[in-house]
Design an enzyme around this catalytic site. Sequence first.
Site, PDB file in Angstrom:
ATOM      1  N   CYS A 168       0.858  -1.174   0.000  1.00 49.95           N
ATOM      2  CA  CYS A 168       0.000   0.000   0.000  1.00 49.95           C
ATOM      3  C   CYS A 168       0.893   1.222   0.000  1.00 49.95           C
ATOM      4  O   CYS A 168       2.112   1.104   0.165  1.00 49.95           O
ATOM      5  CB  CYS A 168      -0.945  -0.005   1.206  1.00 49.95           C
ATOM      6  N   CYS A 193      -0.066   4.276   1.792  1.00 51.92           N
ATOM      7  CA  CYS A 193      -0.423   5.270   2.806  1.00 51.92           C
ATOM      8  C   CYS A 193       0.685   5.512   3.824  1.00 51.92           C
ATOM      9  O   CYS A 193       0.794   6.612   4.366  1.00 51.92           O
ATOM     10  CB  CYS A 193      -1.725   4.881   3.498  1.00 51.92           C
ATOM     11  N   LYS A 215     -12.247  -4.646   2.510  1.00 52.84           N
ATOM     12  CA  LYS A 215     -11.672  -3.753   3.517  1.00 52.84           C
ATOM     13  C   LYS A 215     -12.593  -2.554   3.681  1.00 52.84           C
ATOM     14  O   LYS A 215     -12.802  -1.782   2.743  1.00 52.84           O
ATOM     15  CB  LYS A 215     -10.273  -3.300   3.101  1.00 52.84           C
ATOM     16  N   ARG A 241      -3.271   3.696  12.708  1.00 51.58           N
ATOM     17  CA  ARG A 241      -2.784   4.906  12.048  1.00 51.58           C
ATOM     18  C   ARG A 241      -1.764   5.638  12.912  1.00 51.58           C
ATOM     19  O   ARG A 241      -0.865   6.303  12.396  1.00 51.58           O
ATOM     20  CB  ARG A 241      -3.956   5.803  11.669  1.00 51.58           C
ATOM     21  N   LYS A 253     -11.339  -7.260   6.511  1.00 52.48           N
ATOM     22  CA  LYS A 253     -10.774  -6.329   7.488  1.00 52.48           C
ATOM     23  C   LYS A 253     -11.751  -5.172   7.683  1.00 52.48           C
ATOM     24  O   LYS A 253     -12.158  -4.563   6.696  1.00 52.48           O
ATOM     25  CB  LYS A 253      -9.428  -5.799   6.979  1.00 52.48           C
ATOM     26  N   SER A 299      -6.354  -3.186  14.932  1.00 47.59           N
ATOM     27  CA  SER A 299      -5.789  -2.490  16.082  1.00 47.59           C
ATOM     28  C   SER A 299      -6.839  -2.052  17.096  1.00 47.59           C
ATOM     29  O   SER A 299      -6.645  -2.190  18.315  1.00 47.59           O
ATOM     30  CB  SER A 299      -5.000  -1.266  15.603  1.00 47.59           C
TER      31      SER A 299
END
Length: 324
Positions: A120, A122, A195, A205, A248, A274
């Site tokens: 990814c 990000c 997702k 994050r 997810k 998380s």
Amino acid sequence: MYFPEYRARRLRRNENIRRMVRETHLRVDDLIYPMFSAFGKGIKKEIPSMPGIYQQSIENIVAEAREVYELGIPAVILFGIPECKDAMGQDAYSETGIIQETIRAIKAEVPELTVITDVCMCEYTDHGHCGVIKDGDVDNDETLKLLAAEALSHARAGADIVAPSDMMDGRVAAIREILDANGFKNLPVMSYAVKYASAYYGPFRDAAESTPQFGDRRSYQMDPANRVEALREAELDVQECADFLMVKPALAYLDILRDLKERFNLPLVAYNVSGEYSMIKAAAAKGWIDGERVMMETLLGMKRAGADLIITYHAKEAARVLKK
């Protein structure tokens, strides 16, 4: 008093009988442990919202990878925190990027541990979005080129499985094509097939330093209200030759796990994200729940819903419980 001929409690009367008739089993082999690799030396920084989980420099990642392997956990999934971020996320596909170097270090020291890489953008872009920005949104087709380059760089570094998590249309096919063209026909793709744009990602994050600098990700991640759309997304990835399908988050989407299990015959992965981890840790720290029992019940619920594998920050703890 009248009782029916069949008494269900007969099969619950002691631990041995309960073990003999148990329908769902959680094994160490089912677990995948996420790790955050950070540029630099001597780094082991606990993530405040995720007790027991760390941003770590490569030498500490390797040490923990060895611990993971010795616990019998078969695989880790890597996320990177580069030295520098830019609009095009160049560290993501650099041959000397943080993840590429981490892969080499783990494979040199713990070669039998399976290394999965998150594919990814990000974590690597200065804007925190999962691709190339044009006109205030992520440009799908331009992003595919970078994701394919990233996956290929991971393969060349020694990754065992690549796992695209971006939710761009067509990314599995683009990655499969570039891998096949460069001699990696046998490298599996673990697709984040379904997702959702979820509030459960908040602690991640913080860990990956990937919060979007503007807007949100709802134009490319799925609406939490949608169920049928999940089947369409998974079907597309099957057609594009994904080797694993992932859902997810997991805990609020057990119905989606069951739907995919009943519809497709590929290995199914649940990502115990998380926020799900942090809620258990926070409640256990307050003494409101038995953290160990709730952890194991949660993971077992994901297995019962249809998951073959579970990516979870609880993996090391769960492995120790299972070994007791």
